[in-house]
Design a protein around this motif. Structure first.
Motif, mmCIF file in Angstrom:
data_model
loop_
_atom_site.group_PDB
_atom_site.id
_atom_site.type_symbol
_atom_site.label_atom_id
_atom_site.label_comp_id
_atom_site.label_asym_id
_atom_site.label_seq_id
_atom_site.Cartn_x
_atom_site.Cartn_y
_atom_site.Cartn_z
ATOM 1 N N LEU A 78 0.811 -1.223 0.000
ATOM 2 C CA LEU A 78 0.000 0.000 0.000
ATOM 3 C C LEU A 78 0.843 1.270 0.000
ATOM 4 C CD1 LEU A 78 -2.973 -1.003 2.311
ATOM 5 C CD2 LEU A 78 -2.647 -1.337 -0.143
ATOM 6 N N ALA A 79 2.026 1.214 0.598
ATOM 7 C CA ALA A 79 2.895 2.401 0.568
ATOM 8 C C ALA A 79 3.307 2.715 -0.874
ATOM 9 C CB ALA A 79 4.130 2.179 1.444
ATOM 10 N N LEU A 80 3.646 1.668 -1.633
ATOM 11 C CA LEU A 80 4.004 1.866 -3.041
ATOM 12 C C LEU A 80 2.784 2.277 -3.861
ATOM 13 C CD1 LEU A 80 6.482 -1.088 -3.727
ATOM 14 C CD2 LEU A 80 6.982 1.367 -3.834
ATOM 15 N N SER A 81 1.649 1.699 -3.543
ATOM 16 C CA SER A 81 0.415 2.063 -4.243
ATOM 17 C C SER A 81 0.137 3.554 -4.069
ATOM 18 C CB SER A 81 -0.754 1.240 -3.695
ATOM 19 O OG SER A 81 -1.957 1.574 -4.353
ATOM 20 N N TYR A 82 0.201 4.002 -2.840
ATOM 21 C CA TYR A 82 -0.042 5.420 -2.547
ATOM 22 C C TYR A 82 0.987 6.309 -3.233
ATOM 23 C CZ TYR A 82 -1.080 9.571 0.280
ATOM 24 O OH TYR A 82 -1.434 10.834 0.690
ATOM 25 N N LYS A 83 2.261 5.869 -3.201
ATOM 26 C CA LYS A 83 3.336 6.635 -3.836
ATOM 27 C C LYS A 83 3.059 6.873 -5.313
ATOM 28 C CE LYS A 83 8.211 6.181 -5.196
ATOM 29 N NZ LYS A 83 9.438 5.357 -5.087
ATOM 30 N N TYR A 84 2.614 5.835 -6.002
ATOM 31 C CA TYR A 84 2.432 5.981 -7.448
ATOM 32 C C TYR A 84 1.109 6.656 -7.813
ATOM 33 C CZ TYR A 84 6.856 3.930 -8.505
ATOM 34 O OH TYR A 84 8.210 3.738 -8.604
ATOM 35 N N TYR A 85 0.131 6.583 -6.934
ATOM 36 C CA TYR A 85 -1.056 7.433 -7.150
ATOM 37 C C TYR A 85 -0.658 8.902 -7.039
ATOM 38 C CZ TYR A 85 -4.453 3.581 -7.048
ATOM 39 O OH TYR A 85 -5.194 2.454 -7.338
ATOM 40 N N LEU A 86 0.214 9.217 -6.068
ATOM 41 C CA LEU A 86 0.685 10.599 -5.906
ATOM 42 C C LEU A 86 1.523 11.039 -7.104
ATOM 43 C CD1 LEU A 86 1.650 10.840 -2.113
ATOM 44 C CD2 LEU A 86 -0.414 11.689 -3.246
#
Length: 280
Positions: A78-86
């Motif tokens: 989820l940290a990577l998911s959030y990073k790439y949404y940003l």
């Protein structure tokens, strides 16, 4: 793939094989996702993302960032998911797909339904499409506001019944009809039969089998899922329906391993649907 022609799809994909070609990589990623090979899917998408960044194409980077964010979420990163949404929003601050993804993280992982709802309300104010009522309905249900959840589901069903949509929301209509009254559940089964006739895929057969289950025909549901769904799709919702059908047919021992896997899929399913997993 969308039409369920998987043998032809694989043959066509193999003719395009080139690990240095962006268009091949994103299609190979989609194929591996369908096969349930999420690690390979992410590996291929990461390679595609590198090529997109090397090309300097903003469109390719946008597509890559938003899609790999989705895959990371399915994988539990989820940290990577959030990073790439940003990173998607850095290129396109109004990107609906990324904002919807962040809303889901707020709801399903962070238990911040207020923020999740605020994001969807903002998106809905910009683009009044029926999808958003379904998302808001789930958020309302999670907050135990079943009256509001029902109103939003009914609004979705009314809007998507208009001829202008030409069946594009049939999958979502089936799911929501099956959650409704007895008459709506029968309509959901009728629509599921039509959808399989139009597009025979493991996903449409899953909805058909689930419709049989909801309409109190568990044996037919079991036959359907054994033939057309089991080991043919690994989507969590399809696996949930498969386990529910096994349980209803008193095959609890067969359902249990599926339940055990689904217990790891809370984020992807969302907390409302996850309650159904716990009840298997």
């Amino acid at each position: 793939m969308e039409l369920g022609n998987y043998v032809e799809a694989e043959e066509l994909l193999n003719t395009l094989r080139n690990l240095n070609d962006y268009n091949y990589l994103i299609r190979a990623a989609k194929w591996n996702d369908y096969k349930g090979n999420l690690d390979d899917t992410i590996r291929l998408m990461e390679k595609a993302m590198e090529l997109a960044e090397e090309s300097g194409s903003e469109n390719l980077m946008l597509w890559s960032y938003s899609n790999i964010a989705d895959y990371y979420g399915h994988h539990g990163d989820l940290a990577l998911s959030y990073k790439y949404y940003l990173k998607t929003l850095e290129l396109d601050p109004q990107n609906d797909y990324a904002l919807k993804g962040i809303s889901w993280i707020a709801y399903s992982n962070d238990d911040d339904t207020a923020l999740a709802t605020q994001i969807i309300n903002k998106l809905q104010s910009r683009h009044h499409i029926p999808d958003y009522n379904l998302i808001l309905s789930e958020y309302a249900s999670y907050q135990n506001d079943e009256k509001k959840a029902l109103e939003l589901r009914e609004s979705f069903l009314k809007e998507t019944n208009k001829p202008a949509y030409r069946g594009m929301y049939n999958t979502y209509r089936i799911e929501n009809l099956l959650a409704g009254t007895e008459a709506q559940q029968k309509s959901g089964l009728e629509l599921a039969i039509i959808e399989v006739e139009n597009r025979a895929t493991p996903e449409t057969y899953d909805l058909l089998g689930y419709a049989y289950l909801v309409n109190k025909m568990p044996v037919i549901a079991l036959e359907n899922h054994k033939q057309f769904v089991q080991n043919k799709t690994f989507e969590p919702v399809a696996q949930l329906h498969l386990a529910q059908i096994f349980k209803e047919n008193k095959l609890v021992d067969v359902a249990q391993p599926i339940k055990n896997e689904l217990l790891e899929a809370r984020y992807e399913l969302g907390p409302v649907t996850y309650k159904e997993v716990e009840q298997i």
